[in-house]
Design an enzyme around this catalytic site. Structure first.
Site, PDB file in Angstrom:
ATOM      1  N   ARG A 297       0.825  -1.209   0.000  1.00 45.89           N
ATOM      2  CA  ARG A 297       0.000   0.000   0.000  1.00 45.89           C
ATOM      3  C   ARG A 297       0.859   1.259   0.000  1.00 45.89           C
ATOM      4  NH1 ARG A 297      -4.773  -2.293   4.076  1.00 45.89           N
ATOM      5  NH2 ARG A 297      -6.002  -3.213   2.380  1.00 45.89           N
ATOM      6  N   HIS A 440      -6.191  -0.933  -6.646  1.00 49.02           N
ATOM      7  CA  HIS A 440      -5.535  -2.134  -6.119  1.00 49.02           C
ATOM      8  C   HIS A 440      -4.934  -1.920  -4.736  1.00 49.02           C
ATOM      9  CE1 HIS A 440      -1.296  -1.398  -8.128  1.00 49.02           C
ATOM     10  NE2 HIS A 440      -1.769  -0.326  -7.560  1.00 49.02           N
ATOM     11  N   GLU A 441      -4.723  -3.047  -4.053  1.00 53.98           N
ATOM     12  CA  GLU A 441      -4.285  -3.096  -2.651  1.00 53.98           C
ATOM     13  C   GLU A 441      -5.297  -2.442  -1.703  1.00 53.98           C
ATOM     14  OE1 GLU A 441      -2.155  -5.127  -2.462  1.00 53.98           O
ATOM     15  OE2 GLU A 441      -1.164  -5.004  -4.394  1.00 53.98           O
ATOM     16  N   GLY A 442      -6.565  -2.533  -2.049  1.00 51.78           N
ATOM     17  CA  GLY A 442      -7.617  -1.974  -1.203  1.00 51.78           C
ATOM     18  C   GLY A 442      -8.127  -0.663  -1.766  1.00 51.78           C
TER      19      GLY A 442
END
Length: 601
Positions: A297, A440-442
């Site tokens: 992140r 992406h990644e949340g």
């Protein structure tokens, strides 16, 4: 100036803002000094400019394809990653004892940023491998580290993270991949994983997949998730790669950006013969994976900054050289046209990019500096406080650049006008690359719920209080300075409103209502943090300008910092107050509007 990096700003952030010299005096980093750090950054810039940048447009236009069951891509991708590996950069941030360079995390970030700026689609393979190796180094057994890490740190084996599934998306509680224990201690893995970046290719000798799966009989939901090492080719006791491990490429996703990175649907155990090794304890997989995800992140936020930086540098150079139009007061059509950078609105767009990019770079660098601080501080209380602050800021570091630096990319296109919309210029590609960082990644929403629903509430809000104390200390320092007093006052007001909004949400008995505006809270939170970092940078710029013997170029650099700070406080920070109003008022319109009301009949 380079097309991929502003080295002067890197020096400013490393040495003036973060005080890297003091970090280099600690035992962990005593092997480095300014000259050796400069040499590492010089090497990274040269490789990025010579091996990554030249084919960035080509790999975007000629994205990977499946040919006879194998992924094919242009040869330059492999050549670039071999140059990265030959320079030792896969292991740059790892301890010397396991074959790394033991480089400070903040310096490794700055070096990797040049590759992301040059060609983020190719750089992703290295970043994912580093994150997977880092997680394995922390949570893997001694035997797993012995067999996997050397090849990963040498860049011979690449790594991935396998979380999402076609039916589950971000809802990891609903994953279906299963792990069946075998008599020899391994597990038989069956299931499918979607959106796997770097999931299949011929760039490395092996691919080490870090896979989330559920062991039969475990707890329901996320509490029953375990983590497994699932290599594409099985690993023998001596650490060599052997037979295929029943990991099948089922398809490639063709995305609007990051086209140099294969993005895959993978099937594990189609033939019932896929083996995985359990990492750590059963049912602790999500905790372990979050170590990798949080690193990723921060990397996403940094990637957003660097995609925007490349576009900012290009659009600034274009604006200096593109002749078009005249000032509004000049009505003579026979007078010479002027560079568009002379137009006030073009300067506005460039200032907006500068404020987002340099503010975002300070934000992600501060996060990496906190990673370093955890490794060098000897006081356990300070180490815990540093960890809490990094945990609090991680969703902000991921999200704020992915929103505001994407807007900077949009402005870079606007500076070029119609040309910016064409593939003849890189700014449209850089925009497409950056758009993924919002997802992406949340997603942005997930990060907002994490921040407002969990991070600011942990330990009765101690991490938020510690952050507020740091911001307040800067406000108090600069308040006596006439050039910055107004900014300090505005930041203090925004901070007070943030504190009040946090309290309202925490005291709301209806959790759904309290978190209904979490995304707005996250964005406002990030804007306030970046405003703090801009105020801090402006303070340092004023101190530097007080030195009479500064050359003209240096004075321009520091004056530019003051101008960008002023822009941020006048044009950007006021939005934070507007965004916090619905949080303070517990506005429920997004929660209460029904699906039928959205569409009608």
């Amino acid at each position: 100036m380079s097309a991929i990096v502003n080295r002067r700003d890197i020096d400013f952030i490393l040495y003036e803002l973060l005080g890297l010299d003091s970090m280099l005096e600690t035992p962990r980093y005593a092997g480095y000094d300014r000259a050796s750090i400069e040499a590492v950054l010089d090497m990274a810039q040269q490789i990025a400019e010579e091996k990554f940048l030249p084919h960035a447009a080509t790999v975007d236009a000629s994205e990977p394809q499946i040919v006879e069951g194998r992924v094919e891509m242009i040869a330059e991708v492999g050549e670039a990653l071999r140059a990265y590996a030959d320079a030792g950069l896969f292991g740059a941030g790892f301890d010397e004892a396991i074959g790394g360079m033991q480089l400070p995390a903040v310096v490794q970030m700055m070096a990797n940023g040049m590759f992301s700026s040059a060609n983020i689609g190719v750089t992703n393979y290295a970043l994912l491998t580093q994150a997977a190796a880092n997680m394995l180094n922390v949570f893997g057994s001694d035997e797993q580290r012995r067999r996997y890490l050397p090849a990963m740190l040498e860049g011979r084996w690449f790594g991935t993270m396998c979380l999402s599934e076609p039916q589950a998306g971000s809802s990891l509680a609903d994953i279906r991949t299963r792990a069946e224990p075998l008599a020899d201690g391994n597990y038989r893995i069956t299931g499918s994983k979607m959106w796997i970046s770097g999931g299949d290719h011929q760039l490395s000798e092996n691919i080490v997949h870090m896979v989330l799966a559920k062991i039969a009989g475990g707890p329901a939901g996320v509490k029953g998730i375990s983590l497994f090492i699932v290599p594409r080719q099985r690993i023998a006791a001596d650490g060599t790669a052997g037979a295929p491990n029943d990991v099948a490429l089922a398809g490639l996703n063709h995305k609007m950006g990051h086209r140099g990175t294969t993005n895959c649907l993978l099937n594990f155990g189609e033939n019932g013969d896929c083996l995985g090794e359990l990492v750590g304890e059963p049912h602790q997989g999500l905790k372990y994976m979050f170590h990798m995800m949080n690193e990723a992140r921060i990397g996403v936020g940094h990637g957003a900054v660097m995609s925007a930086l490349a576009a900012y540098l290009y659009s600034t150079d274009y604006a200096r050289n593109r002749l078009q139009g005249r000032h509004p007061r000049d009505k003579d059509p026979l007078s010479p046209q002027m560079p568009i950078i002379e137009h006030a609105d073009v300067r506005r767009m460039l200032l907006a990019q500068k404020a987002a990019v340099e503010g975002g770079l300070a934000l992600v660098a501060y996060g990496a500096w906190l990673v370093d601080r955890q490794k060098v501080v000897t006081c356990s209380e300070e180490r815990q406080a540093t960890a809490r602050l990094l945990d609090l800021l991680t969703p902000v570091i991921k999200s704020w650049p992915s929103e505001h630096c994407l807007e900077a990319n949009k402005l870079a296109i606007q500076v070029l006008g119609g040309y910016g919309y064409t593939r003849d210029y890189p700014v449209e590609r850089l925009y497409r690359d950056n758009r993924l960082n919002h997802i992406h990644e949340g997603t942005f929403a997930i990060q907002g719920i994490d921040l407002l629903g969990r991070k600011v509430r942990l330990e009765d809000g101690v991490a938020l209080k510690e952050l507020i104390d740091r911001v307040t200390a800067t406000i108090d320092r600069v308040m006596p300075l006439p050039d910055l007093a107004e900014h300090a006052t505005r930041l203090g007001e925004a901070l007070a409103k943030l504190r009040a909004a946090t309290q309202v949400s925490r005291e709301c008995d209806d959790l759904n209502l309290g978190l209904a505006n979490a995304t707005l809270y996250l964005d406002a939170f990030g804007t306030i943090v970046v405003a703090w970092l801009w105020l801090w940078q402006a303070e340092l710029a004023l101190q530097a300008l007080a030195t009479a013997d500064r050359p003209a170029g240096e004075r321009d650099f520091y004056q530019g910092k003051l101008a960008a700070c002023r822009y941020f406080f006048r044009y950007v920070l006021p939005h934070a107050s507007v965004q916090l109003d619905p949080v303070l008022q517990l506005e429920n319109v997004c929660l209460s509007t029904s699906p039928d009301q959205l569409v009608g009949h």
